[in-house]
Design a protein around this motif. Sequence first.
Motif, PDB file in Angstrom:
ATOM      1  N   ASN A 131       8.231  21.665  -2.950  1.00  0.00           N
ATOM      2  CA  ASN A 131       8.814  20.319  -2.966  1.00  0.00           C
ATOM      3  C   ASN A 131       8.612  19.601  -4.295  1.00  0.00           C
ATOM      4  OD1 ASN A 131       9.852  20.441  -0.385  1.00  0.00           O
ATOM      5  ND2 ASN A 131       8.038  19.553   0.556  1.00  0.00           N
ATOM      6  N   GLU A 132       8.523  20.352  -5.367  1.00  0.00           N
ATOM      7  CA  GLU A 132       8.353  19.732  -6.678  1.00  0.00           C
ATOM      8  C   GLU A 132       9.518  18.780  -6.933  1.00  0.00           C
ATOM      9  OE1 GLU A 132       8.194  21.092 -11.349  1.00  0.00           O
ATOM     10  OE2 GLU A 132       7.653  22.542  -9.794  1.00  0.00           O
ATOM     11  N   GLY A 133       9.217  17.541  -7.254  1.00  0.00           N
ATOM     12  CA  GLY A 133      10.259  16.559  -7.552  1.00  0.00           C
ATOM     13  C   GLY A 133       9.966  15.200  -6.951  1.00  0.00           C
ATOM     14  N   TYR A 134      11.048  14.447  -6.640  1.00  0.00           N
ATOM     15  CA  TYR A 134      10.962  13.036  -6.296  1.00  0.00           C
ATOM     16  C   TYR A 134      11.727  12.746  -5.004  1.00  0.00           C
ATOM     17  CZ  TYR A 134      10.389  13.644 -11.266  1.00  0.00           C
ATOM     18  OH  TYR A 134       9.991  14.108 -12.476  1.00  0.00           O
ATOM     19  N   PRO A 135      11.282  11.761  -4.243  1.00  0.00           N
ATOM     20  CA  PRO A 135      11.963  11.421  -2.995  1.00  0.00           C
ATOM     21  C   PRO A 135      13.313  10.726  -3.206  1.00  0.00           C
ATOM     22  CG  PRO A 135       9.678  10.653  -2.978  1.00  0.00           C
ATOM     23  CD  PRO A 135       9.998  11.072  -4.373  1.00  0.00           C
TER      24      PRO A 135
ATOM     25  N   ASP B  14      19.646   4.661   3.396  1.00  0.00           N
ATOM     26  CA  ASP B  14      19.872   3.250   3.704  1.00  0.00           C
ATOM     27  C   ASP B  14      19.128   2.859   4.984  1.00  0.00           C
ATOM     28  OD1 ASP B  14      21.630   3.260   1.554  1.00  0.00           O
ATOM     29  OD2 ASP B  14      23.406   3.482   2.817  1.00  0.00           O
ATOM     30  N   GLU B  15      18.748   1.593   5.037  1.00  0.00           N
ATOM     31  CA  GLU B  15      18.108   1.008   6.215  1.00  0.00           C
ATOM     32  C   GLU B  15      16.870   1.798   6.637  1.00  0.00           C
ATOM     33  OE1 GLU B  15      20.961   0.031   9.275  1.00  0.00           O
ATOM     34  OE2 GLU B  15      22.364  -0.698   7.771  1.00  0.00           O
ATOM     35  N   VAL B  16      15.962   1.943   5.689  1.00  0.00           N
ATOM     36  CA  VAL B  16      14.695   2.633   5.941  1.00  0.00           C
ATOM     37  C   VAL B  16      13.576   1.603   5.876  1.00  0.00           C
ATOM     38  CG1 VAL B  16      13.083   4.386   5.098  1.00  0.00           C
ATOM     39  CG2 VAL B  16      15.544   4.826   5.048  1.00  0.00           C
ATOM     40  N   TRP B  17      12.710   1.616   6.869  1.00  0.00           N
ATOM     41  CA  TRP B  17      11.542   0.741   6.924  1.00  0.00           C
ATOM     42  C   TRP B  17      10.317   1.604   6.684  1.00  0.00           C
ATOM     43  CZ3 TRP B  17       6.984   0.177   9.672  1.00  0.00           C
ATOM     44  CH2 TRP B  17       6.356  -1.069   9.592  1.00  0.00           C
ATOM     45  N   ILE B  18       9.541   1.256   5.643  1.00  0.00           N
ATOM     46  CA  ILE B  18       8.351   2.024   5.281  1.00  0.00           C
ATOM     47  C   ILE B  18       7.137   1.127   5.492  1.00  0.00           C
ATOM     48  CG2 ILE B  18       7.196   3.348   3.486  1.00  0.00           C
ATOM     49  CD1 ILE B  18      10.002   3.708   2.186  1.00  0.00           C
ATOM     50  N   GLY B  19       6.290   1.498   6.442  1.00  0.00           N
ATOM     51  CA  GLY B  19       5.147   0.688   6.838  1.00  0.00           C
ATOM     52  C   GLY B  19       3.986   0.753   5.873  1.00  0.00           C
ATOM     53  N   PRO B  20       3.014  -0.138   6.082  1.00  0.00           N
ATOM     54  CA  PRO B  20       1.853  -0.216   5.190  1.00  0.00           C
ATOM     55  C   PRO B  20       1.137   1.122   5.022  1.00  0.00           C
ATOM     56  CG  PRO B  20       1.846  -2.043   6.740  1.00  0.00           C
ATOM     57  CD  PRO B  20       2.937  -1.120   7.168  1.00  0.00           C
ATOM     58  N   ASN B  21       0.770   1.400   3.786  1.00  0.00           N
ATOM     59  CA  ASN B  21      -0.031   2.566   3.408  1.00  0.00           C
ATOM     60  C   ASN B  21       0.630   3.914   3.669  1.00  0.00           C
ATOM     61  OD1 ASN B  21      -2.220   0.904   2.510  1.00  0.00           O
ATOM     62  ND2 ASN B  21      -2.651   0.538   4.665  1.00  0.00           N
ATOM     63  N   ALA B  22       1.930   3.930   3.886  1.00  0.00           N
ATOM     64  CA  ALA B  22       2.646   5.203   4.034  1.00  0.00           C
ATOM     65  C   ALA B  22       2.735   5.887   2.674  1.00  0.00           C
ATOM     66  CB  ALA B  22       4.036   4.976   4.612  1.00  0.00           C
ATOM     67  N   VAL B  23       2.798   7.220   2.694  1.00  0.00           N
ATOM     68  CA  VAL B  23       2.916   8.015   1.474  1.00  0.00           C
ATOM     69  C   VAL B  23       4.095   8.964   1.646  1.00  0.00           C
ATOM     70  CG1 VAL B  23       1.796   9.727   0.001  1.00  0.00           C
ATOM     71  CG2 VAL B  23       0.439   7.880   0.997  1.00  0.00           C
ATOM     72  N   ILE B  24       5.010   8.926   0.671  1.00  0.00           N
ATOM     73  CA  ILE B  24       6.168   9.826   0.659  1.00  0.00           C
ATOM     74  C   ILE B  24       6.132  10.528  -0.693  1.00  0.00           C
ATOM     75  CG2 ILE B  24       8.679   9.991   0.818  1.00  0.00           C
ATOM     76  CD1 ILE B  24       8.572   7.179   2.175  1.00  0.00           C
ATOM     77  N   VAL B  25       6.005  11.847  -0.689  1.00  0.00           N
ATOM     78  CA  VAL B  25       5.894  12.573  -1.951  1.00  0.00           C
ATOM     79  C   VAL B  25       6.771  13.814  -1.974  1.00  0.00           C
ATOM     80  CG1 VAL B  25       3.562  11.805  -2.521  1.00  0.00           C
ATOM     81  CG2 VAL B  25       3.868  13.845  -1.159  1.00  0.00           C
TER      82      VAL B  25
ATOM     83  N   GLY C 274       0.777  -1.226   0.000  1.00  0.00           N
ATOM     84  CA  GLY C 274       0.000   0.000   0.000  1.00  0.00           C
ATOM     85  C   GLY C 274       0.811   1.280   0.000  1.00  0.00           C
ATOM     86  N   VAL C 275       2.124   1.189  -0.106  1.00  0.00           N
ATOM     87  CA  VAL C 275       2.993   2.368  -0.045  1.00  0.00           C
ATOM     88  C   VAL C 275       2.986   3.103  -1.383  1.00  0.00           C
ATOM     89  CG1 VAL C 275       5.414   3.102   0.162  1.00  0.00           C
ATOM     90  CG2 VAL C 275       4.465   1.439   1.783  1.00  0.00           C
ATOM     91  N   THR C 276       3.029   4.433  -1.308  1.00  0.00           N
ATOM     92  CA  THR C 276       3.214   5.278  -2.484  1.00  0.00           C
ATOM     93  C   THR C 276       4.437   6.148  -2.256  1.00  0.00           C
ATOM     94  OG1 THR C 276       0.848   5.348  -2.971  1.00  0.00           O
ATOM     95  CG2 THR C 276       2.204   7.106  -3.906  1.00  0.00           C
ATOM     96  N   ILE C 277       5.378   6.085  -3.196  1.00  0.00           N
ATOM     97  CA  ILE C 277       6.556   6.954  -3.194  1.00  0.00           C
ATOM     98  C   ILE C 277       6.474   7.707  -4.514  1.00  0.00           C
ATOM     99  CG2 ILE C 277       9.077   7.050  -3.157  1.00  0.00           C
ATOM    100  CD1 ILE C 277       8.997   4.358  -1.620  1.00  0.00           C
ATOM    101  N   GLY C 278       6.005   8.951  -4.457  1.00  0.00           N
ATOM    102  CA  GLY C 278       5.666   9.640  -5.692  1.00  0.00           C
ATOM    103  C   GLY C 278       6.192  11.042  -5.816  1.00  0.00           C
ATOM    104  N   GLN C 279       5.950  11.605  -6.973  1.00  0.00           N
ATOM    105  CA  GLN C 279       6.408  12.956  -7.286  1.00  0.00           C
ATOM    106  C   GLN C 279       5.380  13.980  -6.849  1.00  0.00           C
ATOM    107  OE1 GLN C 279       6.640  12.502 -11.577  1.00  0.00           O
ATOM    108  NE2 GLN C 279       5.110  14.082 -11.834  1.00  0.00           N
ATOM    109  N   GLN C 280       5.871  15.176  -6.646  1.00  0.00           N
ATOM    110  CA  GLN C 280       5.001  16.332  -6.443  1.00  0.00           C
ATOM    111  C   GLN C 280       5.210  17.229  -7.646  1.00  0.00           C
ATOM    112  OE1 GLN C 280       4.779  17.865  -2.448  1.00  0.00           O
ATOM    113  NE2 GLN C 280       4.652  19.956  -3.204  1.00  0.00           N
ATOM    114  N   ASN C 281       4.138  17.674  -8.273  1.00  0.00           N
ATOM    115  CA  ASN C 281       4.232  18.387  -9.543  1.00  0.00           C
ATOM    116  C   ASN C 281       4.357  19.891  -9.434  1.00  0.00           C
ATOM    117  OD1 ASN C 281       4.126  16.019 -11.007  1.00  0.00           O
ATOM    118  ND2 ASN C 281       1.906  16.007 -11.023  1.00  0.00           N
TER     119      ASN C 281
END
Length: 184
Positions: free
Chosen positions: A116-120, A124-135, A105-112
């Motif tokens: 913060n226009e751009g991409y994440p 290293d060693e990052v844990w991303i839990g269910p349904n998290a959103v990083i934009v 359920g994770v989204t790692i997406g762009q902002q248009n």
Amino acid sequence: MPEYSVIQKDFYRESGKWLSTLGIWKKCINPNLHYIYVLRKAQKYNKKSIPGIFWRLALRHYQIKYGFQIYPETQIGEGFYLGHWGTLVINPKAKIGKNCNIAQGVTIGQQNRGKNEGYPVIGDEVWIGPNAVIVGNVNIGNNVLIAPNSYVNFDVPADSMIMGNPGKIYPKSNATEGYINHKV
């Protein structure tokens, strides 16, 4: 210590065991590992070569079958681990470091637009839990735990936990201890 391939390092994260080619094939019954295998093959070959075309077509098939939307152009460090089978979207211009876990359920997406226009860029060693959103054009430091259902559109320093929507930063030196296992 022998030289291991990126695929072997990815599969090591699942069991903590170094696998032969046959061992890797046996593990491909798991949809998460199967997708990672096909993704790494698609990343390995030039997209205009015969093997490149084959692996990209295979990847497209498994994107539809498994619901993972990760493209060969995405820069992903070794030791990549998908925790569960389920919809997952990662922008092809995002960058992900070594030994990262990503749940369903994770989204790692762009902002248009906006500041913060751009991409994440994920460390290293990052844990991303269910349904998290990083934009957006954000940097996530090393040793960061992003809790389930968190929304992150800001930079996150190393050694932190993020919780909530909007996300809030909690400094923690051992943020991913017990969550990132079998590091390579």
